[in-house]
Design a protein around this motif. Structure first.
Motif, mmCIF file in Angstrom:
data_model
loop_
_atom_site.group_PDB
_atom_site.id
_atom_site.type_symbol
_atom_site.label_atom_id
_atom_site.label_comp_id
_atom_site.label_asym_id
_atom_site.label_seq_id
_atom_site.Cartn_x
_atom_site.Cartn_y
_atom_site.Cartn_z
ATOM 1 N N ILE A 24 0.826 -1.211 0.000
ATOM 2 C CA ILE A 24 0.000 0.000 0.000
ATOM 3 C C ILE A 24 0.858 1.258 0.000
ATOM 4 N N LEU A 25 1.970 1.239 0.736
ATOM 5 C CA LEU A 25 2.780 2.448 0.897
ATOM 6 C C LEU A 25 3.769 2.701 -0.233
ATOM 7 N N VAL A 26 4.428 1.659 -0.714
ATOM 8 C CA VAL A 26 5.589 1.857 -1.591
ATOM 9 C C VAL A 26 5.266 1.706 -3.078
ATOM 10 N N VAL A 27 4.484 0.722 -3.438
ATOM 11 C CA VAL A 27 4.312 0.374 -4.850
ATOM 12 C C VAL A 27 3.665 1.481 -5.681
ATOM 13 N N PRO A 28 2.635 2.207 -5.191
ATOM 14 C CA PRO A 28 2.079 3.265 -6.055
ATOM 15 C C PRO A 28 3.098 4.340 -6.438
ATOM 16 N N GLN A 29 3.964 4.731 -5.501
ATOM 17 C CA GLN A 29 4.983 5.726 -5.843
ATOM 18 C C GLN A 29 5.959 5.185 -6.877
ATOM 19 N N LEU A 30 6.322 3.912 -6.760
ATOM 20 C CA LEU A 30 7.228 3.328 -7.745
ATOM 21 C C LEU A 30 6.573 3.236 -9.119
ATOM 22 N N MET A 31 5.296 2.902 -9.150
ATOM 23 C CA MET A 31 4.598 2.822 -10.429
ATOM 24 C C MET A 31 4.508 4.186 -11.101
ATOM 25 N N TYR A 32 4.133 5.215 -10.355
ATOM 26 C CA TYR A 32 4.003 6.545 -10.949
ATOM 27 C C TYR A 32 5.349 7.090 -11.402
ATOM 28 N N SER A 33 6.411 6.795 -10.651
ATOM 29 C CA SER A 33 7.727 7.269 -11.086
ATOM 30 C C SER A 33 8.196 6.518 -12.328
ATOM 31 N N ALA A 34 7.858 5.246 -12.452
ATOM 32 C CA ALA A 34 8.251 4.487 -13.643
ATOM 33 C C ALA A 34 7.476 4.955 -14.873
ATOM 34 N N VAL A 35 6.208 5.290 -14.710
ATOM 35 C CA VAL A 35 5.396 5.743 -15.841
ATOM 36 C C VAL A 35 5.813 7.143 -16.272
ATOM 37 N N SER A 36 6.194 7.990 -15.327
ATOM 38 C CA SER A 36 6.561 9.360 -15.684
ATOM 39 C C SER A 36 7.890 9.429 -16.434
ATOM 40 N N LEU A 37 8.711 8.372 -16.356
ATOM 41 C CA LEU A 37 9.986 8.364 -17.062
ATOM 42 C C LEU A 37 9.838 7.954 -18.531
ATOM 43 N N GLN A 38 8.715 7.374 -18.903
ATOM 44 C CA GLN A 38 8.544 6.919 -20.280
ATOM 45 C C GLN A 38 8.255 8.102 -21.205
ATOM 46 N N THR A 39 8.680 7.950 -22.460
ATOM 47 C CA THR A 39 8.478 9.019 -23.441
ATOM 48 C C THR A 39 7.134 8.897 -24.146
ATOM 49 N N GLN A 40 6.553 7.712 -24.193
ATOM 50 C CA GLN A 40 5.250 7.520 -24.826
ATOM 51 C C GLN A 40 4.188 7.450 -23.724
ATOM 52 N N PRO A 41 3.419 8.504 -23.559
ATOM 53 C CA PRO A 41 2.470 8.524 -22.451
ATOM 54 C C PRO A 41 1.319 7.539 -22.597
ATOM 55 N N GLU A 42 0.927 7.217 -23.824
ATOM 56 C CA GLU A 42 -0.212 6.318 -24.002
ATOM 57 C C GLU A 42 0.112 4.913 -23.513
ATOM 58 N N ALA A 43 1.291 4.414 -23.865
ATOM 59 C CA ALA A 43 1.682 3.063 -23.448
ATOM 60 C C ALA A 43 1.853 3.015 -21.928
ATOM 61 N N GLY A 44 2.395 4.050 -21.368
ATOM 62 C CA GLY A 44 2.593 4.095 -19.926
ATOM 63 C C GLY A 44 1.282 4.155 -19.159
ATOM 64 N N GLN A 45 0.326 4.921 -19.693
ATOM 65 C CA GLN A 45 -0.964 5.038 -19.020
ATOM 66 C C GLN A 45 -1.735 3.718 -19.047
ATOM 67 N N THR A 46 -1.635 2.997 -20.151
ATOM 68 C CA THR A 46 -2.316 1.705 -20.236
ATOM 69 C C THR A 46 -1.709 0.710 -19.249
ATOM 70 N N ALA A 47 -0.387 0.666 -19.206
ATOM 71 C CA ALA A 47 0.285 -0.231 -18.263
ATOM 72 C C ALA A 47 -0.037 0.174 -16.826
ATOM 73 N N LEU A 48 -0.082 1.474 -16.571
ATOM 74 C CA LEU A 48 -0.408 1.959 -15.232
ATOM 75 C C LEU A 48 -1.833 1.570 -14.837
ATOM 76 N N LEU A 49 -2.747 1.666 -15.778
ATOM 77 C CA LEU A 49 -4.134 1.302 -15.500
ATOM 78 C C LEU A 49 -4.269 -0.181 -15.163
ATOM 79 N N VAL A 50 -3.601 -1.032 -15.932
ATOM 80 C CA VAL A 50 -3.672 -2.476 -15.694
ATOM 81 C C VAL A 50 -2.998 -2.834 -14.374
ATOM 82 N N LEU A 51 -1.819 -2.282 -14.123
ATOM 83 C CA LEU A 51 -1.117 -2.563 -12.873
ATOM 84 C C LEU A 51 -1.878 -2.031 -11.663
ATOM 85 N N GLU A 52 -2.468 -0.864 -11.791
ATOM 86 C CA GLU A 52 -3.216 -0.297 -10.675
ATOM 87 C C GLU A 52 -4.461 -1.120 -10.361
ATOM 88 N N LEU A 53 -5.118 -1.631 -11.382
ATOM 89 C CA LEU A 53 -6.278 -2.498 -11.170
ATOM 90 C C LEU A 53 -5.867 -3.783 -10.452
#
Length: 106
Positions: A24-53
């Motif tokens: 609960i504490l650590v993984v969301p911050q790691l996910m958002y930091s990993a997605v923000s480093l990607q250059t293609q926002p669409e692919a990152g948002q889809t992966a973020l949505l699936v991982l967050e679910l």
């Protein structure tokens, strides 16, 4: 041999509770930091949505399961203590000496 099931259940419950809290504490911050480093926002948002679910489902299951296992192990410890009579709980019996062991005075 003593039953190790309550102890094993307790340690699994503690591990799942600590793991769920860290999840609960650590993984969301790691996910958002990993997605923000990607250059293609669409692919990152889809992966973020699936991982967050997936993480929401895991988060809602792991922490309550850990606390339920801790409670179950406490119940097992209690029931095991109640079912095994201790040596102190046995009724004391009077043992009369043999007639030959009695003193001669009456």
């Amino acid at each position: 041999m003593r039953d190790s099931m309550p102890k094993r259940t307790l340690w699994w419950g503690i591990g799942l509770s600590v793991g769920g809290a860290l999840l609960i504490l650590v993984v969301p911050q790691l996910m958002y930091s990993a997605v923000s480093l990607q250059t293609q926002p669409e692919a990152g948002q889809t992966a973020l949505l699936v991982l967050e679910l997936a993480l929401n489902i895991i988060r809602q299951l792991v922490l309550p399961l850990g606390t339920a296992l801790i409670a179950a192990s406490l119940v097992m410890f209690y029931l095991r203590g109640r079912s095994e009579p201790a040596d102190d709980d046995r009724p004391k019996r009077w043992v009369l000496p043999e007639p030959t062991e009695r003193g001669t005075e009456r």
